[in-house]
Design a protein around this motif. Structure first.
Motif, PDB file in Angstrom:
ATOM      1  N   ASN A 184      41.500  35.678  40.803  1.00 29.73           N
ATOM      2  CA  ASN A 184      41.058  36.473  39.649  1.00 29.73           C
ATOM      3  C   ASN A 184      42.162  36.638  38.611  1.00 29.73           C
ATOM      4  O   ASN A 184      41.901  36.640  37.405  1.00 29.73           O
ATOM      5  CB  ASN A 184      40.579  37.853  40.106  1.00 29.73           C
ATOM      6  N   TYR A 192      38.077  28.710  39.139  1.00 34.48           N
ATOM      7  CA  TYR A 192      36.877  29.315  39.728  1.00 34.48           C
ATOM      8  C   TYR A 192      36.250  28.369  40.758  1.00 34.48           C
ATOM      9  O   TYR A 192      35.855  28.794  41.854  1.00 34.48           O
ATOM     10  CB  TYR A 192      35.879  29.644  38.617  1.00 34.48           C
ATOM     11  N   PRO A 243      32.876  35.286  44.474  1.00 38.10           N
ATOM     12  CA  PRO A 243      33.367  35.839  43.199  1.00 38.10           C
ATOM     13  C   PRO A 243      33.046  37.319  43.089  1.00 38.10           C
ATOM     14  O   PRO A 243      31.996  37.773  43.533  1.00 38.10           O
ATOM     15  CB  PRO A 243      32.605  35.026  42.150  1.00 38.10           C
ATOM     16  N   THR A 267      35.748  38.552  38.425  1.00 43.31           N
ATOM     17  CA  THR A 267      35.699  37.102  38.187  1.00 43.31           C
ATOM     18  C   THR A 267      34.718  36.798  37.070  1.00 43.31           C
ATOM     19  O   THR A 267      35.027  36.077  36.116  1.00 43.31           O
ATOM     20  CB  THR A 267      35.249  36.359  39.467  1.00 43.31           C
TER      21      THR A 267
END
Length: 485
Positions: free
Chosen positions: A363, A382, A392, A396
């Motif tokens: 993150n 990601y 996530p 995020t």
């Protein structure tokens, strides 16, 4: 289906085996539900029924009910059949049909279970069907099942989430009339709602009220109010409460220290934050990953790189945190210092060494890349995160949306948000507000209004920042009356 070792496998087999929605198929599914119930596999039976309901046309749900009802006495009781149907409709998010099952239960002389009614109330509150909530609640008071503390808490929480804090407050006041006394959870829900609205002084009044009623505040109670004061920039009141909680029979915890420390950092009172950290250490209260993230980010954010580097060195030598947490802090620190390449290299080293990766480290890098407009790098990080099996978080999503919105890639941002909601991932108010602001800046007022309505549909109550963005956007677009409303 009964031969499989677990419920998930049996359910997967059912979905594979039963295709189509003819009358014969629906009847067979109902028989399967009855038989599974007889075998004591009620949860699997409900899975099957809710899946069938979700995969047929709405107009055919009535046919399914009749197929379930006909001949059910050969297998199960009236209550059992209707309870399964009610729960299945709730799971399929079909509130009105679930309410019909409640009515049928009353008609045949039985009453719904407390847990099923609780789930139905949650659903109705989520979609904003308050009239049905109150009707169902009145029926419970007169016909049963009798509401418990948990039911009241669910309702208080549901109304507060939608922004109706006054309604939640009224419910808390009337509980005692129906043989239920508000517990710490009920008070915490209301206190949190007032803090979210920026009315922390009102929240503090409720803390005093609950103490007067003999209810002991929890760690969450104090942390919430301290955090509320800090968000309003009122670190003086936050410190007063922090210093006074011992008189109420509580002692400061790591969570409380973190809340106040974060308030000092956001108010640019870095010296106070450092002093609080030292106080925490002297009292033998162990800092955690959040503590150091707050401190390190604050040092770098306000140009105190040397102090930030020193803190990171002290951390690595102190052994206060496990290796994975130390790595998270190092990655975050490098991101705050603007050394993104080094942060990425460090994360790569962590992964190559086989150390368990953390959402925190990912993150930090995603947020940093999004902030400087490197969308492709953010999404690359990601994808690595997902590859390693990490779920996530709301942070995020917010970071990715910030990057896409800043570069006016609104369609991609909206698709990402919808995808995350569809997967059941947490999407916070920050993400919605960022995208809302992006729509207005692009001149897409219709898109912004649609997004605002979507927030209500999924039960996400806008905060003061979201309202400000919406009012500002409407005003600049010429919709002054709507903005005033």
């Amino acid at each position: 289906m009964t031969w499989f070792k677990n419920r998930q496998t049996a359910f997967a087999f059912f979905k594979l085996a039963f295709q189509g929605n003819s009358d014969d198929i629906l009847r067979s599914c109902c028989v399967a539900v009855h038989l599974l119930t007889v075998e004591g596999m009620r949860f699997l039976a409900q899975d099957v029924l809710s899946w069938v309901i979700g995969n047929i046309e709405l107009r055919r749900s009535g046919d399914l009910v009749e197929f379930m009802w006909r001949g059910h006495h050969e297998y199960e009781s009236d209550f059992s059949a209707l309870d399964s149907l009610m729960r299945a409709f709730v799971k399929a998010e079909m509130g009105s049909q679930a309410l019909e099952m409640v009515g049928r239960m009353r008609d045949v002389g039985t009453r719904p279970s407390l847990s099923a009614v609780t789930d139905l109330i949650k659903l109705l509150l989520g979609v904003g069907d308050y009239g049905s909530v109150w009707k169902l609640f009145r029926d419970m008071l007169s016909k049963g099942p009798v509401p418990t503390n948990y039911i009241y808490n669910v309702m208080v929480h549901g109304f507060c989430r939608k922004g109706f804090v006054g309604t939640g407050e009224s419910l808390l006041h009337v509980m005692s009339k129906f043989r239920c006394e508000p517990d710490v959870f009920a008070y915490n829900i209301l206190i949190n709602a007032y803090c979210i609205k920026g009315r922390t002084l009102d929240a503090m009044s409720w803390v005093h009220f609950m103490v007067e009623r003999g209810v002991k505040p929890s760690i969450f109670t104090f942390s919430t109010v301290i955090n509320g004061f800090c968000k309003e920039g009122n670190t003086i009141e936050a410190r007063k409460l922090f210093d006074g909680i011992q008189e109420m029979g509580a002692f400061p915890t790591t969570i409380m220290y973190n809340a106040l420390m974060d308030g000092y950092v956001k108010a640019r009172e870095i010296t106070q934050a450092n002093m609080l950290y030292e106080e925490m250490r002297n009292k033998g209260i162990a800092p955690d990953c959040v503590t150091f993230n707050i401190l390190v980010s604050g040092q770098y954010k306000y140009g105190r790189e040397k102090d930030g580097d020193r803190l990171l060195r002290d951390l690595s030598m102190s052994g206060l945190l496990p290796d994975c947490s130390s790595s998270d802090i190092w990655v975050a620190g490098l991101c705050w210092a603007g050394r993104l390449n080094q942060a990425t290299e460090l994360l790569q080293e962590i992964l190559e060494k086989g150390m368990p990766p953390s959402v925190v480290a990912f993150n930090s890098i995603i947020a940093a890349y999004s902030k400087v407009g490197f969308d492709s790098k953010a999404f690359e990080t990601y994808n690595i995160m997902v590859k390693y099996g990490l779920t996530p978080s709301s942070s995020t999503c917010a970071s990715l949306l910030i990057g896409l919105s800043r570069t006016c890639k609104l369609q991609e941002a909206k698709k990402l948000m919808d995808k995350m909601i569809e997967k059941g991932l947490s999407v916070n108010k920050v993400a919605f507000t960022v995208l809302l602001d992006g729509y207005f800046k692009a001149g897409d007022t219709v898109g912004a209004q649609s997004l605002w309505e979507q927030m209500e549909v999924i039960g996400l109550a806008p905060d003061a920042v979201a309202y400000s963005a919406f009012i500002d956007g409407l005003s600049k677009a010429g919709f002054v009356e709507e903005a005033y409303d």
